[in-house]
Design a protein around this motif. Structure first.
Motif, PDB file in Angstrom:
ATOM      1  N   UNK A 252       0.810  -1.221   0.000  1.00 15.56           N
ATOM      2  CA  UNK A 252       0.000   0.000   0.000  1.00 15.56           C
ATOM      3  C   UNK A 252       0.845   1.274   0.000  1.00 15.56           C
ATOM      4  N   UNK A 253       2.130   1.136  -0.315  1.00 13.71           N
ATOM      5  CA  UNK A 253       2.949   2.325  -0.545  1.00 13.71           C
ATOM      6  C   UNK A 253       2.913   2.676  -2.030  1.00 13.71           C
ATOM      7  N   UNK A 254       3.128   3.941  -2.331  1.00 16.62           N
ATOM      8  CA  UNK A 254       3.305   4.352  -3.725  1.00 16.62           C
ATOM      9  C   UNK A 254       4.763   4.142  -4.105  1.00 16.62           C
ATOM     10  N   UNK A 255       5.097   4.117  -5.395  1.00 20.80           N
ATOM     11  CA  UNK A 255       6.507   3.990  -5.789  1.00 20.80           C
ATOM     12  C   UNK A 255       7.398   5.057  -5.163  1.00 20.80           C
ATOM     13  N   UNK A 256       6.916   6.290  -5.053  1.00 18.46           N
ATOM     14  CA  UNK A 256       7.733   7.352  -4.458  1.00 18.46           C
ATOM     15  C   UNK A 256       7.933   7.117  -2.961  1.00 18.46           C
ATOM     16  N   UNK A 257       6.897   6.650  -2.262  1.00 21.45           N
ATOM     17  CA  UNK A 257       7.042   6.325  -0.842  1.00 21.45           C
ATOM     18  C   UNK A 257       8.046   5.197  -0.644  1.00 21.45           C
ATOM     19  N   UNK A 258       7.976   4.177  -1.499  1.00 16.99           N
ATOM     20  CA  UNK A 258       8.898   3.049  -1.373  1.00 16.99           C
ATOM     21  C   UNK A 258      10.334   3.499  -1.604  1.00 16.99           C
ATOM     22  N   UNK A 259      10.554   4.314  -2.622  1.00 19.32           N
ATOM     23  CA  UNK A 259      11.896   4.828  -2.881  1.00 19.32           C
ATOM     24  C   UNK A 259      12.395   5.629  -1.678  1.00 19.32           C
ATOM     25  N   UNK A 260      11.536   6.494  -1.144  1.00 18.06           N
ATOM     26  CA  UNK A 260      11.904   7.292   0.027  1.00 18.06           C
ATOM     27  C   UNK A 260      12.285   6.385   1.186  1.00 18.06           C
ATOM     28  N   UNK A 261      11.482   5.347   1.435  1.00 17.40           N
ATOM     29  CA  UNK A 261      11.728   4.460   2.569  1.00 17.40           C
ATOM     30  C   UNK A 261      13.041   3.703   2.401  1.00 17.40           C
ATOM     31  N   UNK A 262      13.259   3.102   1.252  1.00 17.97           N
ATOM     32  CA  UNK A 262      14.458   2.292   1.042  1.00 17.97           C
ATOM     33  C   UNK A 262      15.732   3.120   1.137  1.00 17.97           C
ATOM     34  N   UNK A 263      15.654   4.374   0.727  1.00 17.95           N
ATOM     35  CA  UNK A 263      16.851   5.229   0.768  1.00 17.95           C
ATOM     36  C   UNK A 263      17.107   5.819   2.154  1.00 17.95           C
ATOM     37  N   UNK A 264      16.298   5.433   3.160  1.00 20.20           N
ATOM     38  CA  UNK A 264      16.590   5.809   4.549  1.00 20.20           C
ATOM     39  C   UNK A 264      17.651   4.895   5.147  1.00 20.20           C
ATOM     40  N   UNK A 265      17.986   3.820   4.466  1.00 23.05           N
ATOM     41  CA  UNK A 265      18.868   2.778   4.993  1.00 23.05           C
ATOM     42  C   UNK A 265      20.216   3.360   5.410  1.00 23.05           C
ATOM     43  N   UNK A 266      20.653   3.023   6.641  1.00 19.42           N
ATOM     44  CA  UNK A 266      21.910   3.563   7.166  1.00 19.42           C
ATOM     45  C   UNK A 266      22.889   2.477   7.565  1.00 19.42           C
ATOM     46  N   UNK A 267      24.039   2.884   8.117  1.00 16.68           N
ATOM     47  CA  UNK A 267      25.082   1.945   8.523  1.00 16.68           C
ATOM     48  C   UNK A 267      24.589   1.008   9.630  1.00 16.68           C
ATOM     49  N   UNK A 268      25.071  -0.246   9.561  1.00 13.77           N
ATOM     50  CA  UNK A 268      24.772  -1.255  10.577  1.00 13.77           C
ATOM     51  C   UNK A 268      23.267  -1.412  10.800  1.00 13.77           C
ATOM     52  N   UNK A 269      22.542  -1.451   9.716  1.00 15.75           N
ATOM     53  CA  UNK A 269      21.086  -1.596   9.799  1.00 15.75           C
ATOM     54  C   UNK A 269      20.626  -2.803   8.996  1.00 15.75           C
ATOM     55  N   UNK A 270      19.413  -3.203   9.268  1.00 19.41           N
ATOM     56  CA  UNK A 270      18.757  -4.240   8.472  1.00 19.41           C
ATOM     57  C   UNK A 270      17.343  -3.764   8.218  1.00 19.41           C
ATOM     58  N   UNK A 271      16.857  -4.031   6.992  1.00 21.60           N
ATOM     59  CA  UNK A 271      15.533  -3.540   6.606  1.00 21.60           C
ATOM     60  C   UNK A 271      14.720  -4.693   6.020  1.00 21.60           C
TER      61      UNK A 271
END
Length: 331
Positions: A252-271
């Motif tokens: 239920x995310x839009x493509x722009x929301x998904x792109x925004x979310x995935x690009x929040x990824x930081x060091x020593x993280x898991x998504x």
């Protein structure tokens, strides 16, 4: 447990008798009012009798052998300290029936689970081959997409793994998010402050948390900021480092929301991104889903894996799997 099988060719009638060396565990093995034995009879087409510490199984040679393996597997799990419930019985039957290595070898139901997740309240073991693969991917990749119908354990297992890593200190924060999209009906304006407005959408995430951690720990960690539960709109502009991040209902995310979310990824993280590609509540349906768009674009990226579940992996009541299969057909 000793076994006295009667040799028989596949398709012929067979009878075996099992005896158990821990008879005090038989009430748990059989279930209340023998519900576990009844489930085996219904699923495998066998007839089971229990007298003292002896269990007789009658049916075709293949079904009898499978029922024997399942009972042996469940008994071993009891000895290992695991609890047995109807879901585990169904899962053990399914996993014992599932061929591996091109159908040559069947996994032994009595063998220890290939992987498990330990939390403060329980130990989670895989209840299908897909769940075992999913758990392995959760410790081996940076970003995991878990796709499939409701009831397959996508979000629950992700939350359990996140809690386990938070407890051990592998990550410093646990961030749970989902889009605040109504499921096919208009709810209008909800009363209360921002938290009260979005909490109904995030309730499944709370439920999974409370199943893995004592209530007081959940509340304390939320208050301290170690656990954050928020709609996806709150993620914009952030970098999520040293965190285990889960996006639920990602279809239920839009493509722009998904792109925004995935690009929040930081060091020593898991998504982990969980969703059912066939249950899109956005205007425009499946073609408007950011989840489907992301899967199409990102399938070959190193460090990112995609785990797919089907109706056969549903671990709720067996009828849920049949309902999903009826709605989705061959898709």
């Amino acid at each position: 447990m000793s076994r006295k099988p009667v040799p028989a060719r596949a398709g012929e009638k067979s009878r075996i008798e099992l005896s158990f060396d821990r008879p005090e565990m038989l009430p748990q093995l059989f279930g209340e009012y023998d519900t576990n034995l009844v489930a085996l009879e219904n699923r495998l087409g066998v007839y089971i009798t229990a007298r003292g510490d002896k269990v007789g199984i009658e049916g075709t040679a293949e079904a009898v052998a499978l029922a024997r393996d399942v009972l042996h597997g469940l008994h071993s799990r009891l000895i290992q300290g695991q609890e047995i419930d109807p879901g585990l019985v169904d899962a053990t039957i399914a996993m014992a029936s599932e061929p591996t290595l091109d159908g040559i070898i069947r996994r032994d139901p009595a063998a220890p689970p290939p992987i498990m997740i330990r939390t403060r309240k329980k130990t989670i073991v895989p209840r299908s081959a897909a769940q075992a693969h999913y758990m392995q991917e959760l410790v081996g990749n940076d970003i995991i997409f878990a796709l499939g119908p409701a009831g397959t354990g996508k979000t629950y297992i992700a939350v359990a793994q996140a809690v386990a890593q938070l407890i051990t200190g592998s990550v410093q924060r646990l961030i749970l998010s989902r889009p605040a999209v109504e499921a096919g009906e208009k709810l209008g304006f909800l009363p209360g402050d921002m938290k009260e407005k979005v909490d109904p959408y995030l309730r499944p995430l709370y439920d999974a948390l409370y199943d893995c951690l004592p209530a007081e720990q959940v509340e304390r960690r939320i208050a301290s900021g170690e656990i954050e539960i928020a709609p996806i709109a709150f993620m914009r502009g952030r970098t999520l480092a040293d965190a285990f991040v889960i996006l639920d209902e990602a279809q239920n995310t839009t493509p722009m929301q998904m792109k925004m979310f995935l690009t929040r990824f930081g060091q020593n993280s898991r998504m982990v991104v969980c969703g059912d590609p066939n249950q899109v509540d956005l205007p425009g349906g499946v073609v408007a889903s950011g989840l489907n768009d992301a899967v199409a674009r990102l399938g070959d990226i190193q460090g990112l894996s995609i785990v797919r579940f089907t109706a056969a992996d549903v671990v709720r009541h067996p009828i849920v799997g049949r309902i999903v299969q009826a709605y989705e057909g061959g898709d």
